[in-house]
Design a protein around this motif. Sequence first.
Motif, PDB file in Angstrom:
ATOM      1  N   GLN A  41       0.829  -1.202   0.000  1.00  0.00           N
ATOM      2  CA  GLN A  41       0.000   0.000   0.000  1.00  0.00           C
ATOM      3  C   GLN A  41       0.865   1.254   0.000  1.00  0.00           C
ATOM      4  OE1 GLN A  41      -2.641   0.365   3.348  1.00  0.00           O
ATOM      5  NE2 GLN A  41      -3.958   1.802   2.277  1.00  0.00           N
ATOM      6  N   TYR A  55      -6.471   1.410  -3.826  1.00  0.00           N
ATOM      7  CA  TYR A  55      -7.034   0.427  -2.897  1.00  0.00           C
ATOM      8  C   TYR A  55      -7.337  -0.892  -3.618  1.00  0.00           C
ATOM      9  CZ  TYR A  55     -10.274  -1.907   0.227  1.00  0.00           C
ATOM     10  OH  TYR A  55     -10.898  -2.839   1.018  1.00  0.00           O
ATOM     11  N   VAL A  58      -4.089  -2.813  -4.499  1.00  0.00           N
ATOM     12  CA  VAL A  58      -3.522  -3.432  -3.295  1.00  0.00           C
ATOM     13  C   VAL A  58      -4.344  -4.659  -2.900  1.00  0.00           C
ATOM     14  CG1 VAL A  58      -3.064  -3.097  -0.827  1.00  0.00           C
ATOM     15  CG2 VAL A  58      -2.425  -1.323  -2.460  1.00  0.00           C
TER      16      VAL A  58
END
Length: 148
Positions: A41, A55, A58
Amino acid sequence: MNDDAGALDPELISFRSAAASVLMSVDFTAATLTALRHRVQAAVRGAGLAGDEGYEFVLAVHELATNAVRHGGGHGHLELRRQDDVLICEISDHGAATGSLPVRLPAADVVGGRGLWLAHQLSEGLLLTRGPHGVTATVTACLNPAER
């Protein structure tokens, strides 16, 4: 037909090139999956992929790393690279690469089996490579998603 008809240009079939920079290269196990996710991240955010796109990328990487632990011998290796405006993440394991690698959504009453499907849905692309030493899953993300 000429002699080169069956030859493939290595630049067309490989994500590796001199222009790619390695952002992260690390081995992982079940015990380090959470720390790995946080490191990925931070690296993804540092490369400029934030918000929902960051997001989702990841999460795709995390699903593949979890699959490597569960189905690939209990550990794996992750390499995250940037090539131009594309993030490329390869997750390799040493699992017995037999059978099919389903990238489809299983029935609603089936527990599990959604990792590859999720990774495919949450990234720009998913490439699965089966080799003599296991499986490598590669996902990509465009750093300028609005320009796709």
